[in-house]
Design a protein around this motif. Structure first.
Motif, PDB file in Angstrom:
ATOM      1  N   PHE A 226       2.685  -0.473  14.155  1.00  0.00           N
ATOM      2  CA  PHE A 226       1.681   0.308  13.572  1.00  0.00           C
ATOM      3  C   PHE A 226       0.060  -0.022  14.077  1.00  0.00           C
ATOM      4  O   PHE A 226      -0.591   0.869  13.658  1.00  0.00           O
ATOM      5  CB  PHE A 226       1.521   0.393  11.965  1.00  0.00           C
ATOM      6  N   THR A 227      -0.037  -1.104  14.907  1.00  0.00           N
ATOM      7  CA  THR A 227      -1.337  -1.039  15.318  1.00  0.00           C
ATOM      8  C   THR A 227      -1.748  -0.454  16.439  1.00  0.00           C
ATOM      9  O   THR A 227      -0.991   0.411  17.013  1.00  0.00           O
ATOM     10  CB  THR A 227      -1.361  -2.888  16.107  1.00  0.00           C
ATOM     11  N   ALA A 240       9.311   9.467   9.842  1.00  0.00           N
ATOM     12  CA  ALA A 240      10.475   8.467   9.434  1.00  0.00           C
ATOM     13  C   ALA A 240       9.772   7.775   8.162  1.00  0.00           C
ATOM     14  O   ALA A 240      10.655   6.499   7.845  1.00  0.00           O
ATOM     15  CB  ALA A 240      10.557   7.639  10.809  1.00  0.00           C
ATOM     16  N   ARG A 241       8.620   7.665   7.802  1.00  0.00           N
ATOM     17  CA  ARG A 241       7.903   6.834   6.839  1.00  0.00           C
ATOM     18  C   ARG A 241       8.910   6.960   5.458  1.00  0.00           C
ATOM     19  O   ARG A 241       9.006   5.670   4.933  1.00  0.00           O
ATOM     20  CB  ARG A 241       6.674   7.253   6.445  1.00  0.00           C
ATOM     21  N   PRO A 242       9.402   7.856   5.069  1.00  0.00           N
ATOM     22  CA  PRO A 242      10.509   7.499   3.936  1.00  0.00           C
ATOM     23  C   PRO A 242      11.391   6.810   4.082  1.00  0.00           C
ATOM     24  O   PRO A 242      12.020   6.094   3.198  1.00  0.00           O
ATOM     25  CB  PRO A 242      10.826   9.348   3.552  1.00  0.00           C
ATOM     26  N   ARG A 243      12.210   6.589   5.327  1.00  0.00           N
ATOM     27  CA  ARG A 243      13.081   5.653   5.557  1.00  0.00           C
ATOM     28  C   ARG A 243      12.324   4.385   5.430  1.00  0.00           C
ATOM     29  O   ARG A 243      13.346   3.461   4.985  1.00  0.00           O
ATOM     30  CB  ARG A 243      13.723   6.017   6.814  1.00  0.00           C
ATOM     31  N   LEU A 244      11.288   4.037   5.717  1.00  0.00           N
ATOM     32  CA  LEU A 244      10.799   2.709   5.662  1.00  0.00           C
ATOM     33  C   LEU A 244      10.718   2.459   4.311  1.00  0.00           C
ATOM     34  O   LEU A 244      10.928   1.145   3.754  1.00  0.00           O
ATOM     35  CB  LEU A 244       9.432   2.687   6.360  1.00  0.00           C
ATOM     36  N   LEU A 268      -1.896  -6.914   9.810  1.00  0.00           N
ATOM     37  CA  LEU A 268      -2.035  -6.872   8.251  1.00  0.00           C
ATOM     38  C   LEU A 268      -2.446  -5.583   7.928  1.00  0.00           C
ATOM     39  O   LEU A 268      -1.576  -4.635   7.111  1.00  0.00           O
ATOM     40  CB  LEU A 268      -2.365  -7.949   7.259  1.00  0.00           C
ATOM     41  N   GLU A 269      -3.674  -4.985   8.223  1.00  0.00           N
ATOM     42  CA  GLU A 269      -4.061  -3.948   7.989  1.00  0.00           C
ATOM     43  C   GLU A 269      -3.381  -2.666   8.385  1.00  0.00           C
ATOM     44  O   GLU A 269      -3.460  -1.835   7.996  1.00  0.00           O
ATOM     45  CB  GLU A 269      -5.772  -3.808   8.389  1.00  0.00           C
ATOM     46  N   ALA A 270      -2.914  -3.029   9.760  1.00  0.00           N
ATOM     47  CA  ALA A 270      -2.058  -1.523  10.119  1.00  0.00           C
ATOM     48  C   ALA A 270      -1.026  -1.373   9.473  1.00  0.00           C
ATOM     49  O   ALA A 270      -0.447  -0.289   9.127  1.00  0.00           O
ATOM     50  CB  ALA A 270      -1.476  -2.327  11.596  1.00  0.00           C
ATOM     51  N   ASP A 275       1.405   4.947   4.458  1.00  0.00           N
ATOM     52  CA  ASP A 275       1.611   5.533   3.007  1.00  0.00           C
ATOM     53  C   ASP A 275       2.578   4.984   2.278  1.00  0.00           C
ATOM     54  O   ASP A 275       3.188   5.534   1.492  1.00  0.00           O
ATOM     55  CB  ASP A 275       2.195   7.056   3.362  1.00  0.00           C
ATOM     56  N   GLN A 276       2.769   3.498   2.507  1.00  0.00           N
ATOM     57  CA  GLN A 276       3.551   2.685   1.476  1.00  0.00           C
ATOM     58  C   GLN A 276       2.674   2.213   0.514  1.00  0.00           C
ATOM     59  O   GLN A 276       1.596   2.039   0.561  1.00  0.00           O
ATOM     60  CB  GLN A 276       4.348   1.585   2.405  1.00  0.00           C
ATOM     61  N   ASP A 277       3.504   2.206  -0.769  1.00  0.00           N
ATOM     62  CA  ASP A 277       2.826   1.544  -1.756  1.00  0.00           C
ATOM     63  C   ASP A 277       2.673   0.053  -1.781  1.00  0.00           C
ATOM     64  O   ASP A 277       3.249  -0.555  -1.025  1.00  0.00           O
ATOM     65  CB  ASP A 277       3.317   2.069  -2.994  1.00  0.00           C
TER      66      ASP A 277
END
Length: 302
Positions: A226-227, A240-244, A268-270, A275-277
């Motif tokens: 994600f960097t 694929a974010r919902p799979r994460l 860390l900031e990445a 869009d994860q909580d």
């Protein structure tokens, strides 16, 4: 610490404060004998064939300074990922790592192995010294994880439930045995292996997410994911974010410290860009690794 160090420490503290975390746990940091590390840094400086692009090393402090930096960032436990690139290296690397762990109370004692006769003996010896996690680097080692010489190694590690951080994705450049195919074959033969797929399997993210969904003991670490540096070459697919999110209990913080071409705080900031909580971030940055390694879980920012 220098003013620059203080500024970065404040960035990391702000990240932890926002999540209510007193500490972080980083499962993918590198400590190794200085002459080996110097060669690794020289390889990165030259943008060698396995690097494929300019890669300035961010943290070139001597060993004690690097340990102090991690502690200053609030990292309460970290690894000493090291790996052989040829036969005959694993045992003396493990001896060094055992000594490093003995004198570095917050290090998760790390060991390694190579595809060679005697690999199982090297693993037994390292476990006897107290190893808690292993490193397997298929890109640098250029060996097949399904080589019969490693059958006993994988059986031992599966039986003991010891996690193995495995660089098996094809980033930054493919190797002869990188990619999801060899790992899928390995898991078919050893389904109880506790594999931690480094770099989220970059760039074959979705294939390795599928393996984690199929195998409950497969985990992934976030190293370099994600960097901006990685997204420019191997972007994580937004769909694929919902799979994460669904795998929140099996994703662990990793950074590649000290070998990153950007600050620790940026890694860390990445994590906040997907869009994860906050519950996901807390699990990834501390709680999942605390559970895996049986560490107490202090909560609340101090």
């Amino acid at each position: 610490m220098t003013c620059a160090d203080d500024a970065e420490r404040d960035r990391v503290a702000a990240f932890r404060r926002a999540l209510g975390l007193e500490h972080l746990i980083d499962v993918h940091t590198h400590f190794m004998p200085q002459r080996v590390l110097a060669k690794v840094w020289a390889y990165f400086d030259a943008a060698g064939p396995l690097v494929g692009r300019p890669w300035p090393i961010m943290y070139r402090q001597e060993e004690a300074g690097r340990v102090a930096l991690l502690r200053g960032f609030g990292v309460r436990a970290f690894t000493s990922m090291l790996y052989p690139h040829k036969p005959g290296m694993a045992r003396w690397l493990n001896d060094w790592s055992a000594d490093f762990a003995a004198r570095t109370r917050d290090c998760l004692h790390t060991a390694t192995f190579f595809a060679e006769p005697g690999a199982a003996d090297d693993v037994r010896r390292a476990v006897g010294q107290g190893a808690r996690v292993f490193k397997c680097h298929l890109q640098v080692g250029a060996y097949d994880p399904n080589d019969p010489v490693l059958d006993e190694v994988w059986s031992l590690l599966a039986d003991m439930g010891l996690p193995v951080v495995t660089h098996c994705g094809s980033g930054p450049v493919p190797g002869p045995y990188t990619g999801p195919g060899p790992i899928a074959a390995l898991l078919k033969r050893h389904p109880r292996l506790r594999l931690i797929v480094a770099h989220l399997g970059m760039p074959e993210y979705e294939d390795f997410l599928t393996l984690a969904e199929r195998h409950e003991d497969v985990m992934l670490d976030t190293t370099m994911a994600f960097t901006a540096f990685s997204e420019s070459a191997a972007p994580f697919p937004p769909h694929a974010r919902p799979r994460l999110a669904a795998l929140r209990d099996r994703i662990l913080l990793g950074t590649d410290f000290p070998n990153t071409p950007y600050p620790y705080a940026a890694a860390l900031e990445a994590l906040t860009t997907q869009d994860q909580d906050d519950d996901w971030l807390r699990a990834v940055c501390h709680d999942n690794a605390a559970r895996l390694f049986g560490l107490e879980e202090p909560r609340g920012f101090v």
